[in-house]
Design an enzyme around this catalytic site. Structure first.
Site, PDB file in Angstrom:
ATOM      1  CE  LYS A 116      13.579  22.859  27.524  1.00 40.52           C
ATOM      2  NZ  LYS A 116      13.784  24.258  27.913  1.00 40.52           N
ATOM      3  CD  GLU A 139      19.819  22.760  25.570  1.00 42.28           C
ATOM      4  OE1 GLU A 139      19.499  23.076  26.729  1.00 42.28           O
ATOM      5  OE2 GLU A 139      19.200  23.150  24.567  1.00 42.28           O
ATOM      6  NE  ARG A 198      23.329  29.281  28.392  1.00 40.04           N
ATOM      7  CZ  ARG A 198      22.730  30.093  29.253  1.00 40.04           C
ATOM      8  NH1 ARG A 198      23.430  30.655  30.213  1.00 40.04           N
ATOM      9  NH2 ARG A 198      21.440  30.337  29.160  1.00 40.04           N
TER      10      ARG A 198
END
Ligand code: ZN
Length: 530
Positions: A289, A361, A363
């Site tokens: 990110k 991540e 999920r």
């Protein structure tokens, strides 16, 4: 933390012993007459009505006017008039109840600023509420509204200001009649404060292991909760490779925290499994990110915290359901051991997953825990809750969380989603339903594995839906009756966003603690109808 110590006492509705009172008023002046006369006596009530007629005092929603009283005349030093808005804005009962919660929160904070240590509020029976319902809303509003996160402040504001210590509920009901609603609302609100504390805690101070210790501490504190922690080796032995992969990049290893609550005994099976995403910090992994996106990623365990808060309340309130809570915990970081884009992992279910994005991540963690919950517990109902997608924020913003449900039985599915949405309305934690059709699988089709973990063609959109559809592949629909997924990425953590304007018992900044009260309310409804 003063909001934890606040007490609620029931006093007769005619009591004038409290120096400060909060009275809720509608915009329509005459609607307030009987109510004002009852609590202030005729001369003061007429004065207030006159002020309203002259537009010096307004009943607009959230507008407040503090009048210094004349103690000799009507027994009050302070009269706080809190606007509820127009009657028609309050026509829907759940809207009105949420405004009651909200005006109590504003009143409690206002009296805190004024160093007023206690105040009275009436039981809203004149407004058509049951006193037991109003008592719950008052407790919610006060405790949630007074909450502050001050762990890292060397000067604690709450100590400098004198937070209200007692709220008197003016009612014709006896203390005994309102005792249970007050106690239960208090437990629920305090557990919501615990959820907020956890979500607000920085990543370095709340690693998977520290979180797991907090879960264990809950089992020690509350009767009937049993705790089990599976460490990384045990997760590998259980073939939970997706979960392990997410956590392996960090020096703080992944684990799975499980809490069991079984009031109906071991033979009765499991009614409800709650699964909460516990990514204690999410850098995004190698699909890293940006700095701005990463800033608040200590809150990526809000689903796990909500599940902890819910099962604590469920056990404290002896809700007659066998409930298991699973909190898969991991820190998503980069290192020589971290999983890579392009990796192909075999899930507990046996499906192979091509990692197209290491930032999808949540999920992965949830997928293995959902399969584990189906295999091990075969619950009737399974609900997962997660800060899962940015896409849900595009769809629903910060007021409403995403709801996805599935059952092989269409009627059961309809009743279940209705019950969840009602629980959301009752708690002020609104839900809106979105589709979870397998048609969307085409967006995650992999050339080399069974499924991709994230759609690569961003233009296809519907990221919140594809995340839910991904999760659905890991549910064993033959072993359970109904499944729901709640996406709280937009509602769990506020950054000067607008939820405060709708629900002033939520903070302007920081964690809302969303999910714990909603899931508890759902558990009550489920217990009531089974
Ligand atoms: Zn992520």
């Amino acid at each position: 933390m003063p909001h934890r110590q606040i007490e609620f006492h029931v006093v007769p509705s005619g009591d004038r012993g409290t120096r400060a009172i909060m009275l809720a008023i509608f915009e329509e002046v005459e609607e307030n007459r009987a109510h004002l006369v009852k609590h202030l006596g005729e001369p003061t009530a007429l004065m207030v009505l006159e002020l309203m007629n002259r537009k010096h005092v307004s009943g607009r929603y959230k507008e407040f006017n503090l009048l210094t009283g004349d103690r000799a005349k009507h027994g009050r030093d302070w009269i706080l008039l809190m606007g509820l808005g127009k009657k028609k804005e309050n026509a829907r009962p759940y809207r009105f109840r949420d405004r009651v919660r909200s005006v109590v929160a504003i009143a409690a904070r206002h009296f805190r600023r004024k160093h007023v240590g206690s105040f009275a509020v009436d039981d809203f029976v004149d407004y058509g509420l049951e006193a037991s319902v109003a008592a719950r809303l008052i407790v919610d509003g006060a405790i949630l509204g007074l909450y502050r996160f001050e762990r890292y402040k060397s000067k604690k504001k709450s100590v400098e200001e004198s937070s209200p210590k007692t709220i008197y509920i003016l009612s014709d009901c006896s203390s005994g009649e309102l005792e249970a609603p007050i106690r239960e609302a208090r437990q629920s609100a305090l557990n919501t404060c615990l959820v907020r504390d956890l979500v607000n805690t920085p990543g370095s101070d709340l690693t998977p292991l520290i979180f797991a210790k907090r879960v264990r501490a809950s089992a020690e504190e509350i009767d009937g909760l049993e705790c089990q922690i599976l460490d990384a080796d045990e997760l590998k032995a259980e073939r939970m490779n997706l979960h392990v992969a997410v956590g392996m990049g960090s020096d703080n290893p992944p684990c799975l925290a499980i809490l069991r609550y079984r009031p109906k005994g071991a033979e009765a099976g499991w009614d409800l499994a709650l699964v909460g995403k516990g990514v204690t910090f999410d850098t995004g992994g190698y699909n890293m990110k940006s700095g701005e996106q990463m800033e608040r990623m200590y809150g990526d365990m809000a689903g796990g915290a909500a599940v902890l808060g819910a099962i604590r309340t469920i056990a404290q309130q002896h809700i007659p359901l066998n409930v298991v809570a699973l909190i898969p915990l991991a820190e998503n970081r980069v290192s020589g051991r971290a999983f890579l884009p392009g990796d192909i992992l075999t899930s507990r279910k046996g499906l192979t997953v091509e990692i197209t994005n290491t930032d999808a991540e949540g999920r992965l963690l949830l997928a293995d825990s959902l399969t584990f919950a189906c295999d091990t517990f075969r619950p009737h109902t399974i609900i997962d809750i997660a800060t899962l997608t940015g896409s849900i924020v595009s769809a629903l913003g910060h007021f409403v969380s995403g709801l996805f449900t599935h059952s092989e039985d269409e009627e059961a599915d309809r009743l279940f989603s209705r019950k969840l949405q009602q629980s959301g309305q009752d708690t002020g934690e609104w839900l809106w339903q979105l589709p979870v059709d397998d048609d969307y699988l085409v967006q995650m089709r992999s050339d080399i594995a069974d499924i991709e973990n994230c759609e690569t063609d961003r233009a296809s959109g519907a990221g919140a839906v594809t995340a839910a559809v991904f999760l659905k592949q890991f549910i064993d629909v033959d072993k359970i009756s109904v499944w729901a997924h709640l996406d709280i990425a937009g509602t769990s953590l506020m950054e000067q966003t607008h939820i405060y304007t709708k629900c002033p018992y939520q903070p302007k900044e920081g964690a809302t603690g969303i999910g714990a009260r909603l899931l508890t309310e759902f558990a009550w409804k489920m217990a009531g109808s089974s």
